[in-house]
Design an enzyme around this catalytic site. Structure first.
Site, PDB file in Angstrom:
ATOM      1  N   ARG A   1       0.821  -1.210   0.000  1.00  0.00           N
ATOM      2  CA  ARG A   1       0.000   0.000   0.000  1.00  0.00           C
ATOM      3  C   ARG A   1       0.855   1.260   0.000  1.00  0.00           C
ATOM      4  NH1 ARG A   1      -4.531   1.778   4.457  1.00  0.00           N
ATOM      5  NH2 ARG A   1      -2.649   2.179   5.646  1.00  0.00           N
TER       6      ARG A   1
ATOM      7  N   HIS B   1     -13.641  -8.491  -1.854  1.00  0.00           N
ATOM      8  CA  HIS B   1     -12.663  -9.185  -1.004  1.00  0.00           C
ATOM      9  C   HIS B   1     -13.286  -9.648   0.312  1.00  0.00           C
ATOM     10  CE1 HIS B   1      -9.642  -7.435  -3.602  1.00  0.00           C
ATOM     11  NE2 HIS B   1      -9.798  -6.227  -3.124  1.00  0.00           N
TER      12      HIS B   1
ATOM     13  N   ASP C   1      -9.183  -5.704 -10.175  1.00  0.00           N
ATOM     14  CA  ASP C   1      -8.700  -4.943  -9.027  1.00  0.00           C
ATOM     15  C   ASP C   1      -7.414  -4.165  -9.305  1.00  0.00           C
ATOM     16  OD1 ASP C   1      -8.211  -3.978  -6.523  1.00  0.00           O
ATOM     17  OD2 ASP C   1      -8.151  -5.884  -5.491  1.00  0.00           O
TER      18      ASP C   1
END
Ligand SMILES: [Zn+2]
Length: 418
Positions: free
Chosen positions: A53, A239, A290
């Site tokens: 991230r 998810h 995604d």
């Protein structure tokens, strides 16, 4: 009369090929296409979603409306070439890097809409509400500023986009996650939205997220959502990776769709969705690419099944009593959830045709076609694609592939230089 359960309704032999359903891609963050393959070096012995991230945030910080358009057109052209005819764009990079809205606060949304229009893919744009940096309500970090909205500004954004809807564009809504949107804000937005707007949310991707939710709300994310909100077919849970048996049954009973993103979930080391139990509970599901480390429904569906085979040490998991073919069960699964998850009740004028001359399909019949498409080889078999009556892929290539790729190449070299 054809039997609605017969494979013939999924696959049709036509002149020079096989017509198969266009596939809905239920989860996309378009800008991440630009960083695919650039986060595969170890930065820490405990690399995980959370270290990935950090790299993603650095990339997000570089995007502006022009580069977003260039990356998204390349991505959507690749999606069409792979047989996706609809994309749900879960869009959260709204503002300038310091959090200041653009002169037109919808500039980034409109760049994505233009990319969909120009490539010809159907789009469900899901502007994302992102308000807090964690379950404890902490403020957004500096790098998250460009994702954030107050409720009024968020509803204005959605209102302003609604008039743009047409036969190839739907405007839905997304909550980034339970950690990023307080309960009261979810309720306020739901009350203000049109009753038929599709709703998407990241729900239980990470074990850490489940633990934080338990610590603050004394319930797991799916458990909490199902208890507190009237979750139904309008909802798509992205998810829903970490589930108890009860949560698995609960989602299936709610009618919501789970958006499973097998290649991204594998790439990020998220965990494995309990597909077998969920299918037994007759749960509804679809796939998403995604982060776009792969842009291929074949690979998503193949790995959805293979993940289950690897952990169960059995073969042919995704089947039902009436559908012993894994390929057909998978393809039917993505078909059955598409209208509710995308908001496109009908997709008239869409057609995906596989290359009937491909050696991989030699001697194919309507009974084995889907299994062969999904489980044999790596050569892309999509020959032509039409969306809403417009021809967008011919001979396996998007009709504007060359100019789109040129702009993407220039943009990516610039992004990587900065
Ligand atoms: Zn996502």
């Amino acid at each position: 009369m054809s039997n609605p359960d017969s494979p013939a309704t999924l696959v049709h032999a036509i002149e020079g090929g096989w017509r198969v359903p266009g596939i809905a891609n239920l989860h996309s963050h378009a800008f991440q296409r630009a960083m695919a393959g650039l986060a595969e070096r170890q930065t820490h012995p405990e690399d995980s979603f959370w270290t990935w991230r950090e790299i993603m945030y650095r990339f997000a910080a570089r995007m502006d409306p022009d580069s977003t358009y260039a990356v998204a057109t390349q991505l959507y052209a690749e999606m069409l070439e792979a047989g996706y005819t609809t994309v749900c764009e879960f869009h959260y990079v709204h503002h300038q890097p310091d959090g200041t809205p653009y002169a037109d606060p919808a500039a980034m949304s409109k760049a994505l809409i233009a990319a969909a229009r120009d490539t010809g893919i159907r789009m469900t744009l899901l502007p994302v509400l992102y308000m807090t940096g964690g379950f404890d309500g902490r403020a957004l970090s500096a790098r998250q500023q460009r994702f954030g909205h107050g409720i009024d500004a968020f509803l204005r954004l959605i209102d302003g986009l609604h008039p743009l809807q047409d036969e190839r564009l739907r405007i839905g809504c997304a909550f980034h996650s339970l950690r990023a949107v307080p309960e009261a804000a979810m309720r306020e937005v739901l009350d203000a939205l049109p009753a038929d707007a599709p709703l998407h949310i990241h729900i239980a991707e990470q074990v850490g997220e489940v633990q934080d939710c338990l610590a603050v709300r004394n319930a797991r994310p799916v458990e909490w959502l199902l208890r507190e909100f009237p979750v139904d077919r309008r909802w798509t849970l992205v998810h829903a990776t970490h589930l108890t048996g009860e949560e698995t049954q609960g989602i299936a009973a709610s009618g919501a769709t789970v958006a499973i993103c097998p290649t991204t979930e594998a790439n990020l080391g998220d965990g494995l969705f309990p597909l077998r139990d969920y299918l037994q509970a007759r749960g509804r599901w679809g796939i998403g690419s995604d982060s776009h480390v792969s842009v291929s429904p074949v690979e998503e569906l193949r790995w959805l099944e293979y993940g289950q085979r690897l952990v169960t040490r059995h073969r042919n998991i995704a089947v039902t009593a009436s559908s012993p073919s894994v390929g057909e069960t998978l393809l039917r699964g993505v078909q059955d959830s598409a209208a509710d998850a995308t908001g496109f009740a009908r997709t008239i004028g869409d057609e995906v045709v596989l290359d009937g001359d491909a050696p991989l399909l030699a001697g194919a019949t309507s009974d084995d076609l889907v299994d062969r498409w999904l489980f044999a080889g790596n050569r892309p078999l999509v020959d032509r694609v039409r969306v809403a009556g417009r021809d967008v892929v011919a001979g396996g290539r998007h009709v504007d592939a060359a100019s789109i790729a040129r702009r993407y190449g220039d943009t990516l070299r610039q992004l990587l230089r900065d």
